[in-house]
Design an enzyme around this catalytic site. Structure first.
Site, PDB file in Angstrom:
ATOM      1  N   ASP A  31      20.557  53.744   7.670  1.00  0.00           N
ATOM      2  CA  ASP A  31      21.848  53.456   8.028  1.00  0.00           C
ATOM      3  C   ASP A  31      23.160  54.522   8.065  1.00  0.00           C
ATOM      4  OD1 ASP A  31      20.739  51.080   7.192  1.00  0.00           O
ATOM      5  OD2 ASP A  31      21.686  50.621   5.321  1.00  0.00           O
ATOM      6  N   LYS A  84      20.404  45.214   1.997  1.00  0.00           N
ATOM      7  CA  LYS A  84      20.484  46.438   1.642  1.00  0.00           C
ATOM      8  C   LYS A  84      18.962  47.255   1.912  1.00  0.00           C
ATOM      9  CE  LYS A  84      24.543  46.038   0.092  1.00  0.00           C
ATOM     10  NZ  LYS A  84      25.525  46.158   1.338  1.00  0.00           N
ATOM     11  N   GLN A 104      10.071  60.335 -15.224  1.00  0.00           N
ATOM     12  CA  GLN A 104       8.750  59.854 -15.751  1.00  0.00           C
ATOM     13  C   GLN A 104       7.657  60.098 -14.704  1.00  0.00           C
ATOM     14  OE1 GLN A 104       9.058  55.567 -17.653  1.00  0.00           O
ATOM     15  NE2 GLN A 104      11.042  55.558 -16.488  1.00  0.00           N
ATOM     16  N   GLU A 144      22.446  48.597   9.085  1.00  0.00           N
ATOM     17  CA  GLU A 144      22.592  47.483   8.231  1.00  0.00           C
ATOM     18  C   GLU A 144      23.846  46.804   8.851  1.00  0.00           C
ATOM     19  OE1 GLU A 144      24.103  48.133   4.115  1.00  0.00           O
ATOM     20  OE2 GLU A 144      24.719  46.044   3.955  1.00  0.00           O
ATOM     21  N   LYS A 147      18.854  45.454   9.898  1.00  0.00           N
ATOM     22  CA  LYS A 147      18.720  44.713   8.704  1.00  0.00           C
ATOM     23  C   LYS A 147      20.055  44.079   8.163  1.00  0.00           C
ATOM     24  CE  LYS A 147      19.210  48.919   5.663  1.00  0.00           C
ATOM     25  NZ  LYS A 147      20.041  48.669   4.827  1.00  0.00           N
ATOM     26  N   CYS A 155      21.337  51.542  -0.348  1.00  0.00           N
ATOM     27  CA  CYS A 155      20.355  51.195   0.431  1.00  0.00           C
ATOM     28  C   CYS A 155      19.180  52.036   0.294  1.00  0.00           C
ATOM     29  CB  CYS A 155      20.865  51.170   1.935  1.00  0.00           C
ATOM     30  SG  CYS A 155      21.894  49.648   2.174  1.00  0.00           S
ATOM     31  N   VAL A 192      21.899  56.814   4.026  1.00  0.00           N
ATOM     32  CA  VAL A 192      22.906  56.532   2.995  1.00  0.00           C
ATOM     33  C   VAL A 192      22.839  54.830   2.542  1.00  0.00           C
ATOM     34  CG1 VAL A 192      24.177  58.153   3.830  1.00  0.00           C
ATOM     35  CG2 VAL A 192      24.607  56.111   4.923  1.00  0.00           C
ATOM     36  N   THR A 193      23.372  54.858   1.434  1.00  0.00           N
ATOM     37  CA  THR A 193      23.767  55.494   0.611  1.00  0.00           C
ATOM     38  C   THR A 193      22.578  55.486  -0.643  1.00  0.00           C
ATOM     39  OG1 THR A 193      24.837  53.620  -0.675  1.00  0.00           O
ATOM     40  CG2 THR A 193      26.338  54.932   0.648  1.00  0.00           C
TER      41      THR A 193
HETATM   42  C1  C5J Z   1      24.309  51.306   2.157  1.00  0.00           C
HETATM   43  C2  C5J Z   1      26.052  50.068   1.412  1.00  0.00           C
HETATM   44  N1  C5J Z   1      23.734  51.375   3.480  1.00  0.00           N
HETATM   45  N2  C5J Z   1      26.190  50.758   0.479  1.00  0.00           N
HETATM   46  N3  C5J Z   1      24.982  50.225   2.205  1.00  0.00           N
HETATM   47  O1  C5J Z   1      23.877  51.727   1.291  1.00  0.00           O
HETATM   48  O2  C5J Z   1      26.700  48.821   1.289  1.00  0.00           O
END
Ligand code: C5J
Length: 220
Positions: A18, A126, A196, A66, A123, A156, A151-152
């Site tokens: 994204d 997320k 972990q 996205e 897509k 996602c 990102v982010t």
């Molecule tokens: C992604 C979002 N790509 N933060 N989308 O993380 O809405």
């Protein structure tokens, strides 16, 4: 001690999640929500360098975006209702309708534009597996390991890595090539992945991967 992530050219793909103008560019959707886009754009330079090294070896890169169909038929009402009034998915934004396929803002930033032969997956969610052919594509290439960027971090990237882990992939997330608008989420998001002993992945940085590429080249 958990086993370290092994870089194996034959079974590893680079996933770029994204890196879209709507999220990254000043003046775009992300910034219009009050976010500091510099927290995301700092990933562009290291990611571009990594992609150049990756491409030089002819290794697979998979990009995701996205977004939604123009009629929003693939956007669940709960997702559509979220966000500020007049700044919702499908509303007009500085770079076209927000997160709508085919709009300027929905596409990937120029510096990281896909090249011919690279997969670009659209897509609606997320995670990169939900409602996409990602699993089939990875199976076709014989991929079992993912180097994850984009990102982010806490949205996602996390959703994708968590599901990839459940599906049996080994995931390495690159700290300098993933970004969150919120420094605290970036820090904690990365810690959660590797906690972990690597609860659902490992964390490294792009110079380490570029060095691994060079080292495997020397061994040939
Ligand atoms: C992604 C979002 N790509 N933060 N989308 O993380 O809405």
């Amino acid at each position: 001690m958990p086993a370290p992530f092994t870089f194996d050219q034959d079974t590893t793909a680079l996933l770029v999640i994204d890196m879209q103008r709507d999220f990254l560019l000043p003046g775009g959707f992300g910034e219009s929500l009050g976010n500091d886009v510099s927290q995301l754009s700092r990933t562009i330079e290291p990611l571009a360098a990594l992609m150049a090294a990756w491409r030089a070896e002819g290794l697979p890169i998979i990009h995701t975006r996205e977004g939604h169909e123009p009629d929003l038929s693939d956007c669940p009402p709960a997702k559509l209702r979220r966000g500020l009034p007049s700044q919702r998915i499908g509303d007009p934004g500085a770079f076209g309708r927000i997160l709508i396929r085919g709009e300027y803002g929905h596409d990937i930033v120029d510096e990281l534009a896909p090249v011919d032969g690279e997969v670009v997956l659209d897509k609606p969610g997320k995670g990169a597996f939900y409602a996409t052919d990602l699993q089939e594509i990875l199976d076709k290439f014989g991929i079992t390991r993912l180097i994850v960027t984009g990102v982010t971090t806490e949205v996602c990237v996390h959703t994708t890595v968590r599901e990839a882990n459940d599906r049996g992939y080994e995931c390495l997330v690159l700290a300098d090539c993933v970004g969150s608008y919120f420094p605290e989420f970036q820090r904690v998001g990365l810690e959660m992945i590797a906690a972990q002993g690597g609860i659902f992945g490992w964390v490294a940085d792009s110079p380490t991967v570029i060095a691994a590429i060079a080292a495997s080249e020397e061994q040939k």
